[in-house]
Design an enzyme around this catalytic site. Structure first.
Site, PDB file in Angstrom:
ATOM      1  CB  ILE A 132      80.475  16.640  12.679  1.00  0.00           C
ATOM      2  CG1 ILE A 132      79.396  15.676  12.603  1.00  0.00           C
ATOM      3  CG2 ILE A 132      79.953  18.112  12.494  1.00  0.00           C
ATOM      4  CD1 ILE A 132      78.286  15.742  13.568  1.00  0.00           C
ATOM      5  CB  SER A 133      81.146  14.043   7.555  1.00  0.00           C
ATOM      6  OG  SER A 133      82.412  13.689   7.569  1.00  0.00           O
ATOM      7  CD  GLN A 134      77.559  17.603   2.435  1.00  0.00           C
ATOM      8  OE1 GLN A 134      78.441  16.905   1.800  1.00  0.00           O
ATOM      9  NE2 GLN A 134      76.343  17.925   1.590  1.00  0.00           N
ATOM     10  N   PRO A 135      75.653  15.635   6.612  1.00  0.00           N
ATOM     11  CG  PRO A 135      73.963  16.279   7.708  1.00  0.00           C
ATOM     12  CD  PRO A 135      75.134  16.918   7.098  1.00  0.00           C
ATOM     13  NE  ARG A 155      75.551  16.258  10.921  1.00  0.00           N
ATOM     14  CZ  ARG A 155      76.086  17.487  10.447  1.00  0.00           C
ATOM     15  NH1 ARG A 155      75.489  18.804  10.664  1.00  0.00           N
ATOM     16  NH2 ARG A 155      77.336  17.531   9.808  1.00  0.00           N
TER      17      ARG A 155
END
Length: 214
Positions: A66-69, A40
């Protein structure tokens, strides 16, 4: 890319998979393994590499994130990929979700409307060995008719309806996952194309930027 030792980044990634994903209910071993392989830190701005594995969305410029994992993993799990699928990724952003999808599917086409983000994503995907992902600059709400049909579609922008063009580009039995709702609240929704029409199932609460249409 960063001054953080590779071994430390790998440890942080492993902790993310265990604590943020597995312990919070992600059970698809393929998704967990894919999230454990994709670095990431390569998909965030260099100054944010140190916080790449925190349980949060992070800014990537152009008013995008960038989205939360956990959300990336949840969307992939809802798509129920087995490695044979032709996937459309709407909203490339950083390219991180496209990289995870590339680990899980046969092919991935990703659409991004902001040229500078599309170029950065291409570079990050190339750096991380995901150069098979095709990134196009396009209106994601229109899909990619020339490459349809798709077995699965992931939409990383919120809308209050299922975009008709995207639904029409699904195979029979194909799955689409998208955030439904607006400022008052959003939920991930899984849409399956059936002979009787869209079959929808609501899932987790989430927060995405709006889908730009037209």
């Amino acid at each position: 890319m960063s001054g953080i030792p590779v071994g430390e980044l790998e440890r942080r990634r492993a902790r993310m998979v265990e604590h943020q994903l597995r312990r919070r209910g992600i059970s698809d071993e393929g998704v967990l393994a894919a999230m454990g392989r994709v670095p990431r830190e390569e998909f965030v701005p260099p100054e944010l590499a140190d916080v790449a594995y925190e349980d949060a969305a992070l800014p990537i410029g152009e008013s995008q994130t960038i989205s939360q994992p956990f959300i990336v993993a949840a969307m992939c799990e809802l798509l129920e990929l087995d490695g044979t699928e032709h996937v459309l990724d709407v909203g490339t952003g950083s390219g991180y979700a496209a990289a995870v999808l590339d680990e899980l599917a046969r092919s991935v086409l990703s659409l991004e409307r902001i040229p500078v983000l599309a170029e950065r994503a291409r570079l990050a995907l190339d750096r991380t060995g995901h150069d098979g992902v095709e990134v196009r600059i396009a209106d994601g709400s229109l899909g990619a008719p020339d490459r349809a049909p798709f077995d699965a579609i992931s939409v990383a922008a919120a809308t209050d309806h299922v975009p008709p063009a995207l639904y029409e580009q699904l195979t029979e039995g194909g799955r689409m996952v998208l955030p439904r709702g607006g400022r008052g609240g959003q939920r991930l929704v899984r849409v399956v194309r059936t002979p009787e029409g869209p079959e929808e199932t609501a899932s987790l609460a989430c927060r995405f930027v709006p889908l730009v249409e037209g």
